[in-house]
Write a protein that holds these residues in place. Sequence first.
Motif, PDB file in Angstrom:
ATOM      1  N   LEU A 116       0.818  -1.219   0.000  1.00 43.86           N
ATOM      2  CA  LEU A 116       0.000   0.000   0.000  1.00 43.86           C
ATOM      3  C   LEU A 116       0.853   1.270   0.000  1.00 43.86           C
TER       4      LEU A 116
ATOM      5  N   TYR B 212       3.577   1.523  -1.731  1.00 45.39           N
ATOM      6  CA  TYR B 212       4.334   1.546  -2.984  1.00 45.39           C
ATOM      7  C   TYR B 212       3.866   2.702  -3.859  1.00 45.39           C
ATOM      8  N   ASP B 213       4.834   3.432  -4.409  1.00 48.23           N
ATOM      9  CA  ASP B 213       4.498   4.653  -5.153  1.00 48.23           C
ATOM     10  C   ASP B 213       4.357   4.343  -6.653  1.00 48.23           C
ATOM     11  N   LEU B 214       3.117   4.174  -7.106  1.00 46.05           N
ATOM     12  CA  LEU B 214       2.882   3.805  -8.509  1.00 46.05           C
ATOM     13  C   LEU B 214       3.205   4.957  -9.462  1.00 46.05           C
ATOM     14  N   ASP B 215       3.059   6.203  -9.010  1.00 45.44           N
ATOM     15  CA  ASP B 215       3.419   7.327  -9.893  1.00 45.44           C
ATOM     16  C   ASP B 215       4.926   7.372 -10.127  1.00 45.44           C
TER      17      ASP B 215
ATOM     18  N   ALA C 100      -2.304   0.206 -11.934  1.00 44.75           N
ATOM     19  CA  ALA C 100      -3.192   0.095 -10.771  1.00 44.75           C
ATOM     20  C   ALA C 100      -2.925  -1.219 -10.070  1.00 44.75           C
TER      21      ALA C 100
ATOM     22  N   THR D 163      -5.533  -5.027  -3.788  1.00 52.72           N
ATOM     23  CA  THR D 163      -5.181  -6.179  -2.953  1.00 52.72           C
ATOM     24  C   THR D 163      -6.395  -7.086  -2.776  1.00 52.72           C
TER      25      THR D 163
ATOM     26  N   GLU E 291      -8.101  -3.125  -1.105  1.00 53.58           N
ATOM     27  CA  GLU E 291      -7.424  -1.815  -1.095  1.00 53.58           C
ATOM     28  C   GLU E 291      -6.955  -1.511  -2.524  1.00 53.58           C
TER      29      GLU E 291
ATOM     30  N   ARG F  77      -4.720   1.057  -5.231  1.00 54.42           N
ATOM     31  CA  ARG F  77      -3.729   2.105  -5.471  1.00 54.42           C
ATOM     32  C   ARG F  77      -3.639   2.331  -6.981  1.00 54.42           C
TER      33      ARG F  77
ATOM     34  N   SER G  52      -2.033   4.955 -10.370  1.00 52.56           N
ATOM     35  CA  SER G  52      -1.152   6.036 -10.841  1.00 52.56           C
ATOM     36  C   SER G  52      -1.974   6.999 -11.685  1.00 52.56           C
TER      37      SER G  52
ATOM     38  N   GLU H 221      -7.586   0.620 -13.511  1.00 54.72           N
ATOM     39  CA  GLU H 221      -8.170   0.294 -12.200  1.00 54.72           C
ATOM     40  C   GLU H 221      -9.176  -0.857 -12.315  1.00 54.72           C
TER      41      GLU H 221
END
Length: 309
Positions: free
Chosen positions: A8, A10-13, A45, A48, A52, A54, A56, A202
Amino acid sequence: MTTTADILAYDLDRLRRRVLPDTAGEVDDSIPQLADADPDLCGIALVTVNGEVRVSVDADVPFSIQSAVKPFLFALALHDTDRAALGRIGIEPTGEAFDAIKLETGTGRPPNPMVNAGAIVTSSLVEGDGVDGRIARIIAGLSAFAGRTLDIDDDVARSEHLLGDRNHALAHLMRSEGTLNVEADDAIAVYASACAVLVDAEALATMGATLAAGGVNPRSGERVVSRDVARDVISVTATCGVYDGSGRWMREVGVPAKSSVSGAIVLSVPGVLGAAVVSPPLDERGTSVRGHRASDALSADLGLHVFDV
Ligand code: GLU
């Protein structure tokens, strides 16, 4: 060992910025709508198994799902036939391109559900009255996987149907072998519509997460397919999902994944997460160049390789 907190955080951008400068590869030009795709699109994207999410930048940009639909068509065919579909399609990798004019030796069945021949058969096995009924069932099923209502891009569906000569050839070949039970043109109409379903990174990651969670959509809580079906689908995706690049993909990335000519890749790590990357420029095997790089990095950074001890 990666924890949910690591995933969670982790920086996808940042990952997106890392792969974006790679301009290698060619955008698919099999239909005009794909040829027009933005080569700089890059969306990532992950979802989980606890639901959840996440994303970009660009994870909400729509694109046609193309062959990333194949694991889900297989899942719906297995579900709707009580897994009798397993007798109608092989499950061995071909080592050949996605549209190879090749059937299983001895049976005339499609070699596996992840190549075009197989997906033409799986999309004919879903429940539904005629072409419209089967398309409606596919849309409803894919929407359940995604946890939201999906639509078809009618222009893409028309182009796929009109320009998919090799797919028509495969359908006629399977008719002649007795392994496709519906009219060839009807089969292609349904398959073309399935490829033309619009998703974004997503939605596709949620679809991958539903398989990773054993068939329950972790965001909506809906059971879409049984645990046995989810396991069957992930197993065959692992061995056949990246066509003639499947072996290399499993060694390097180590995550069951399906590639597509729109530049999407959907990944399922059983019990952990689903992910999706979309970026249109493709390598010579039809796999997104940035998608491959991003998948490599995700797997390495988060320790997702399923055979890593
Ligand atoms: N619509 C494409 C076809 O059937 C899908 C191929 C792919 O995404 O690999 O030719």
